[in-house]
Design a protein around this motif. Structure first.
Motif, PDB file in Angstrom:
ATOM      1  N   GLU A  39       0.848  -1.190   0.000  1.00  0.00           N
ATOM      2  CA  GLU A  39       0.000   0.000   0.000  1.00  0.00           C
ATOM      3  C   GLU A  39       0.890   1.248   0.000  1.00  0.00           C
ATOM      4  OE1 GLU A  39      -2.475   2.795  -0.184  1.00  0.00           O
ATOM      5  OE2 GLU A  39      -3.398   0.803  -0.114  1.00  0.00           O
ATOM      6  N   VAL A  40       0.800   2.038  -1.068  1.00  0.00           N
ATOM      7  CA  VAL A  40       1.675   3.206  -1.199  1.00  0.00           C
ATOM      8  C   VAL A  40       0.934   4.528  -1.030  1.00  0.00           C
ATOM      9  CG1 VAL A  40       3.303   1.948  -2.670  1.00  0.00           C
ATOM     10  CG2 VAL A  40       1.465   3.283  -3.736  1.00  0.00           C
ATOM     11  N   GLY A  41      -0.350   4.465  -0.651  1.00  0.00           N
ATOM     12  CA  GLY A  41      -1.150   5.682  -0.530  1.00  0.00           C
ATOM     13  C   GLY A  41      -0.578   6.746   0.392  1.00  0.00           C
ATOM     14  N   PRO A  42      -0.144   6.385   1.619  1.00  0.00           N
ATOM     15  CA  PRO A  42       0.358   7.414   2.534  1.00  0.00           C
ATOM     16  C   PRO A  42       1.592   8.157   2.024  1.00  0.00           C
ATOM     17  CG  PRO A  42      -0.228   5.434   3.740  1.00  0.00           C
ATOM     18  CD  PRO A  42      -0.276   5.080   2.277  1.00  0.00           C
ATOM     19  N   ARG A  43       2.377   7.506   1.153  1.00  0.00           N
ATOM     20  CA  ARG A  43       3.567   8.183   0.593  1.00  0.00           C
ATOM     21  C   ARG A  43       3.340   8.602  -0.855  1.00  0.00           C
ATOM     22  NH1 ARG A  43       7.082   8.243  -3.642  1.00  0.00           N
ATOM     23  NH2 ARG A  43       6.978   5.961  -3.713  1.00  0.00           N
ATOM     24  N   ASP A  44       3.318   7.649  -1.751  1.00  0.00           N
ATOM     25  CA  ASP A  44       3.187   7.950  -3.179  1.00  0.00           C
ATOM     26  C   ASP A  44       1.850   8.618  -3.480  1.00  0.00           C
ATOM     27  OD1 ASP A  44       3.920   8.029  -5.813  1.00  0.00           O
ATOM     28  OD2 ASP A  44       3.578   5.912  -6.215  1.00  0.00           O
ATOM     29  N   GLY A  45       0.813   8.220  -2.749  1.00  0.00           N
ATOM     30  CA  GLY A  45      -0.503   8.785  -2.993  1.00  0.00           C
ATOM     31  C   GLY A  45      -0.638  10.225  -2.569  1.00  0.00           C
ATOM     32  N   LEU A  46      -0.034  10.579  -1.441  1.00  0.00           N
ATOM     33  CA  LEU A  46      -0.221  11.930  -0.879  1.00  0.00           C
ATOM     34  C   LEU A  46       0.885  12.917  -1.230  1.00  0.00           C
ATOM     35  CD1 LEU A  46      -1.469  11.121   2.756  1.00  0.00           C
ATOM     36  CD2 LEU A  46      -2.839  11.740   0.760  1.00  0.00           C
ATOM     37  N   GLN A  47       2.023  12.439  -1.730  1.00  0.00           N
ATOM     38  CA  GLN A  47       3.191  13.321  -1.828  1.00  0.00           C
ATOM     39  C   GLN A  47       2.998  14.535  -2.750  1.00  0.00           C
ATOM     40  OE1 GLN A  47       6.557  11.145  -3.295  1.00  0.00           O
ATOM     41  NE2 GLN A  47       5.743  10.917  -5.353  1.00  0.00           N
ATOM     42  N   ASN A  48       2.086  14.424  -3.718  1.00  0.00           N
ATOM     43  CA  ASN A  48       1.906  15.538  -4.651  1.00  0.00           C
ATOM     44  C   ASN A  48       0.642  16.364  -4.397  1.00  0.00           C
ATOM     45  OD1 ASN A  48       4.263  14.934  -6.172  1.00  0.00           O
ATOM     46  ND2 ASN A  48       3.169  13.204  -7.067  1.00  0.00           N
ATOM     47  N   GLU A  49      -0.012  16.110  -3.263  1.00  0.00           N
ATOM     48  CA  GLU A  49      -1.181  16.925  -2.923  1.00  0.00           C
ATOM     49  C   GLU A  49      -0.740  18.373  -2.699  1.00  0.00           C
ATOM     50  OE1 GLU A  49      -4.482  16.256  -2.666  1.00  0.00           O
ATOM     51  OE2 GLU A  49      -4.057  14.287  -3.542  1.00  0.00           O
TER      52      GLU A  49
ATOM     53  N   SER B 171      14.188  15.715   0.950  1.00  0.00           N
ATOM     54  CA  SER B 171      14.268  17.090   1.423  1.00  0.00           C
ATOM     55  C   SER B 171      12.901  17.768   1.346  1.00  0.00           C
ATOM     56  CB  SER B 171      15.268  17.884   0.574  1.00  0.00           C
ATOM     57  OG  SER B 171      15.154  19.262   0.839  1.00  0.00           O
ATOM     58  N   PRO B 172      12.451  18.424   2.428  1.00  0.00           N
ATOM     59  CA  PRO B 172      11.184  19.148   2.405  1.00  0.00           C
ATOM     60  C   PRO B 172      11.150  20.224   1.312  1.00  0.00           C
ATOM     61  CG  PRO B 172      11.988  18.927   4.644  1.00  0.00           C
ATOM     62  CD  PRO B 172      13.094  18.466   3.738  1.00  0.00           C
ATOM     63  N   LYS B 173      12.331  20.665   0.899  1.00  0.00           N
ATOM     64  CA  LYS B 173      12.418  21.662  -0.173  1.00  0.00           C
ATOM     65  C   LYS B 173      11.830  21.114  -1.462  1.00  0.00           C
ATOM     66  CE  LYS B 173      15.872  24.083  -2.994  1.00  0.00           C
ATOM     67  NZ  LYS B 173      17.327  24.267  -3.226  1.00  0.00           N
ATOM     68  N   TRP B 174      12.036  19.815  -1.724  1.00  0.00           N
ATOM     69  CA  TRP B 174      11.568  19.207  -2.967  1.00  0.00           C
ATOM     70  C   TRP B 174      10.186  18.587  -2.826  1.00  0.00           C
ATOM     71  CZ3 TRP B 174      14.217  21.232  -6.561  1.00  0.00           C
ATOM     72  CH2 TRP B 174      15.586  21.483  -6.400  1.00  0.00           C
ATOM     73  N   VAL B 175       9.902  18.019  -1.652  1.00  0.00           N
ATOM     74  CA  VAL B 175       8.585  17.400  -1.432  1.00  0.00           C
ATOM     75  C   VAL B 175       8.052  17.869  -0.069  1.00  0.00           C
ATOM     76  CG1 VAL B 175       7.260  15.240  -1.441  1.00  0.00           C
ATOM     77  CG2 VAL B 175       9.417  15.377  -2.706  1.00  0.00           C
ATOM     78  N   PRO B 176       7.462  19.072  -0.027  1.00  0.00           N
ATOM     79  CA  PRO B 176       6.989  19.631   1.245  1.00  0.00           C
ATOM     80  C   PRO B 176       6.000  18.728   1.984  1.00  0.00           C
ATOM     81  CG  PRO B 176       6.943  21.296  -0.495  1.00  0.00           C
ATOM     82  CD  PRO B 176       7.237  19.991  -1.160  1.00  0.00           C
ATOM     83  N   GLN B 177       5.210  17.972   1.230  1.00  0.00           N
ATOM     84  CA  GLN B 177       4.183  17.111   1.839  1.00  0.00           C
ATOM     85  C   GLN B 177       4.791  16.049   2.751  1.00  0.00           C
ATOM     86  OE1 GLN B 177       0.863  16.784   2.905  1.00  0.00           O
ATOM     87  NE2 GLN B 177       0.403  17.380   0.802  1.00  0.00           N
TER      88      GLN B 177
END
Length: 295
Positions: free
Chosen positions: A2-12, A43-49
């Motif tokens: 299940e990748v929802g918590p990472r891959d699913g949410l990272q671009n919200e 890095s939060p700079k690249w993926v703030p979520q």
């Protein structure tokens, strides 16, 4: 997986609270999912979520409540790995691409350079008893380079296996694959890697993800990545929609008589809840159909 918590949410676009992410993980574990990708140590700079990765690790449901659940995290480099290990991660994932164009856009280096960056991660992971899973992106086509040769995918997969990956997740990042193109790719990869060590990671941009999973299952794969409610996408692949929905795969496997150990009704409830938190309906057709039937 299940990748929802990472891959699913990272671009919200809107930041999802740590509490919401942890509740999502709890609901997924309660539904019976035993492998959950919980966070990304980038890095939060690249993926703030994903900036709250340490807080996520600290707040994960206890092993006493869910003794069979395994949590993994994404680590792009040694610095990320060290932070993940310090936070208590027992499994990490590294990601390479099968196309030069995507590798440059995604991680700003060539495929060969990206693989070399992973060497110290594998060495440190071995010393610390941490499992490593390898991802390969763009296994069918690339948004920059076009169609990707199956042999290229095989080369990257072979190197990740050689470094020490316990499993290779083959990602159709832009969802362009069909059963025919996916099977051509799998045939090439099978020549360098045992099928039991391969996983399918298919996006649903053209509505082919479930068909690609079924074809891969018939080929012999028994591991697949999916995302609750079909959440996800790729910031470097214009128009690429989410991962195949976990509910859709559980429905497929239930129909095939395959035991997944996942409660489909609980999964649909979870998809409805997280989609509501994000202000939209689930992308999953199974969730939409089952929710409509309830109403």
């Amino acid at each position: 997986m299940e990748v929802g918590p990472r891959d699913g949410l990272q671009n919200e676009k809107e930041v999802v609270s740590t509490a919401t992410k942890l509740e999502l993980i709890e609901r997924l574990a309660k539904a019976g999912l035993q492998d959950i990708e919980a966070a990304s140590f980038v890095s939060p700079k690249w993926v703030p979520q994903m900036a709250d990765h340490a807080e996520i690790m600290a707040g994960l449901p206890s092993a006493e409540r869910y003794p069979n659940v395994n949590y993994s995290v994404l680590t792009p480099n040694l610095k990320g790995f060290e932070a993940a290990a310090a936070a208590g991660a027992r499994e990490v994932a590294v990601f390479a691409a099968a196309s030069e164009g995507f590798s440059q856009k995604n991680i700003n280096c060539s495929i060969a350079e990206s693989l070399e960056r992973f060497v110290p991660i594998f060495e440190a992971a071995k010393q610390q008893g941490i499992r490593v899973r390898g991802y390969v992106s763009c296994v069918v086509a690339c948004p920059y380079d076009g169609p990707v040769a199956p042999e290229k995918v095989a080369q990257v997969a072979a190197r990740l296996l050689e470094l020490g990956s316990y499993e290779i997740s083959l990602g159709d990042t832009i969802g362009a694959g069909t059963p025919a193109s996916v099977l051509r790719m799998l045939e090439a990869v099978e020549r360098v890697a045992p099928v039991r060590k391969l996983a399918g990671h298919y996006h649903d941009t053209y509505g082919m993800a479930v068909a690609n999973v079924y074809a891969s299952y018939q080929f012999g794969l028994r591991s697949f990545d999916s995302s609750i409610a079909g959440l996800g996408g790729c910031p470097y692949a214009k128009g690429a929609t989410g991962n195949v929905a976990t509910e859709d795969l559980v429905y497929l496997f239930n129909g095939l008589g395959v035991q997944t150990g996942v409660d489909l009704d609980a999964l649909v409830d979870c998809a409805d809840w997280i989609s509501g938190m994000l202000g939209r309906a689930p992308n999953s057709r199974v969730s939409r159909a089952m929710l409509a039937k309830r109403n």
